[in-house]
Design a protein around this motif. Sequence first.
Motif, PDB file in Angstrom:
ATOM      1  N   PHE A  89       0.842  -1.191   0.000  1.00 39.96           N
ATOM      2  CA  PHE A  89       0.000   0.000   0.000  1.00 39.96           C
ATOM      3  C   PHE A  89       0.884   1.250   0.000  1.00 39.96           C
ATOM      4  N   TRP A  94      -3.227   9.200   2.564  1.00 42.19           N
ATOM      5  CA  TRP A  94      -4.547   8.662   2.185  1.00 42.19           C
ATOM      6  C   TRP A  94      -5.225   9.508   1.108  1.00 42.19           C
ATOM      7  N   TYR A 124      -5.792   2.005  -3.651  1.00 40.90           N
ATOM      8  CA  TYR A 124      -7.016   2.237  -2.891  1.00 40.90           C
ATOM      9  C   TYR A 124      -7.572   3.623  -3.214  1.00 40.90           C
ATOM     10  N   GLN A 135     -10.699   3.831   2.553  1.00 39.09           N
ATOM     11  CA  GLN A 135      -9.351   3.358   2.236  1.00 39.09           C
ATOM     12  C   GLN A 135      -9.050   2.064   2.981  1.00 39.09           C
ATOM     13  N   TYR A 136      -9.443   2.015   4.235  1.00 40.52           N
ATOM     14  CA  TYR A 136      -9.250   0.798   5.034  1.00 40.52           C
ATOM     15  C   TYR A 136      -9.996  -0.379   4.411  1.00 40.52           C
ATOM     16  N   ALA A 139      -8.181  -1.634   1.381  1.00 42.34           N
ATOM     17  CA  ALA A 139      -6.985  -2.382   1.762  1.00 42.34           C
ATOM     18  C   ALA A 139      -7.361  -3.764   2.292  1.00 42.34           C
ATOM     19  N   SER A 169       1.110   6.457   5.181  1.00 44.29           N
ATOM     20  CA  SER A 169      -0.301   6.107   5.320  1.00 44.29           C
ATOM     21  C   SER A 169      -0.563   4.691   4.837  1.00 44.29           C
ATOM     22  N   LEU A 173      -2.370   1.464   6.794  1.00 51.10           N
ATOM     23  CA  LEU A 173      -3.324   0.493   6.271  1.00 51.10           C
ATOM     24  C   LEU A 173      -2.823  -0.930   6.452  1.00 51.10           C
ATOM     25  N   TYR A 232      -8.434  12.475   5.844  1.00 51.23           N
ATOM     26  CA  TYR A 232      -8.739  11.042   5.863  1.00 51.23           C
ATOM     27  C   TYR A 232     -10.012  10.755   6.641  1.00 51.23           C
ATOM     28  N   ARG A 301      -9.010   0.994  13.739  1.00 51.49           N
ATOM     29  CA  ARG A 301      -8.822   0.752  12.308  1.00 51.49           C
ATOM     30  C   ARG A 301      -8.134   1.945  11.643  1.00 51.49           C
TER      31      ARG A 301
END
Length: 386
Positions: A89, A94, A124, A135-136, A139, A169, A173, A232, A301
């Motif tokens: 990543f 982000w 992402y 974004q999380y 990923a 960032s 992730l 973010y 997270r």
Amino acid sequence: MKLRYAGALLLSAAAYYVYLPLPGGGDAAQSLGVCHRAHLLNKVVSWAETIEARSSATVHVSDGELGGVAARIFLSKGDRKPKRGVVYFHGGGWSLGTGRMRSYDLLCRKIAEDLDAVVISVDYRLAPEAVFPDQYRDALAASRAFLSEEVAERYGLDRHRLCVSGDSSGGNLAAAVAQELGSDATMTAHFKAQALIYPVLQALDFHTPSYQQNKAVPILFRPVMAHFWLLYLGADPSLESALLANNQSALDQMVFDPAARSRLDWATLLPARRKKNFRPLVVPKGTPGLLERAPALLDVRAAPLLAETDVLARTPSAYVLTCEYDVLRDDGMMYAQRLRDAGVTVTSDHYEDGFHGCLSFAYWPVASGVGRRAVDNYVKWLDGNL
């Protein structure tokens, strides 16, 4: 080559322009009505740094997807079967960058070639259009797919020798994904390793020793990191000054779990030589309602450093790279210590002459000695631990 060099210079100039502060907390790009600062810088990145997928004699490179998320795939043409693998990543707060940037393309190509491996660099979604947890989730979806039987069969992967990795960032992730999937009993395969490159892991203390020491050190200034966090989290950018004052962790913020404080207590988690003469900033009264306006500041997270010890204990062996001249140095060092305390095997790789983003400065025309060393040692660790 000359065009690339000019592009690098233009990128640096654009970055300075985009993050140029204006009175009242504004920024040049948006105040002039050009576009969002992230859009402007990404346009420059696309022109100066993004390259096409080009295969070589040793690595097949293509653009595709992983778990429904755009990705660039680097498949070694070597004889190893099955192959080791890395899902990567990219960094950029982000909101910036792509795995198709020249520096990331060269890094992933090197990993694939040196390890005779498969590397998938994930694109992402980016802020401001996408905000946490988008974004999380991208990923996580890509990582679940990377560990699946289907992807293993498609690329000839050894499901017992896979790593999740990322920088800045992207390191955030990678850490968050390692926590989630390490605790998921439904998974039929798990990551063998996590490799975190100067990761950003918390936004509750902007006065760690490294934030104090390096607040005005390029390329990542302290206010810029606060801005990235708010972008973010989809929070009001006017909260930037409150974050920089540590109002989000004030003593009167009753919703701030006291147990979480110990998870980022650098006074106990950092060695004395890193703490130096710096002192913690403890704010008695914070900005009213700040955490209600940005609740994800407390979400593990988004801030993996806040995870409970038993969650950390289920994550794989770790490599944590930190740099002395980086506001995020202490995020990585505290996380490495917390992982060790949880029983995880950790390799800490610290560069006294390092700076944030140095891995992207390992190649011409912006090559640096520390960048080349960092890349070589990172790839060497992957080779010895996958």
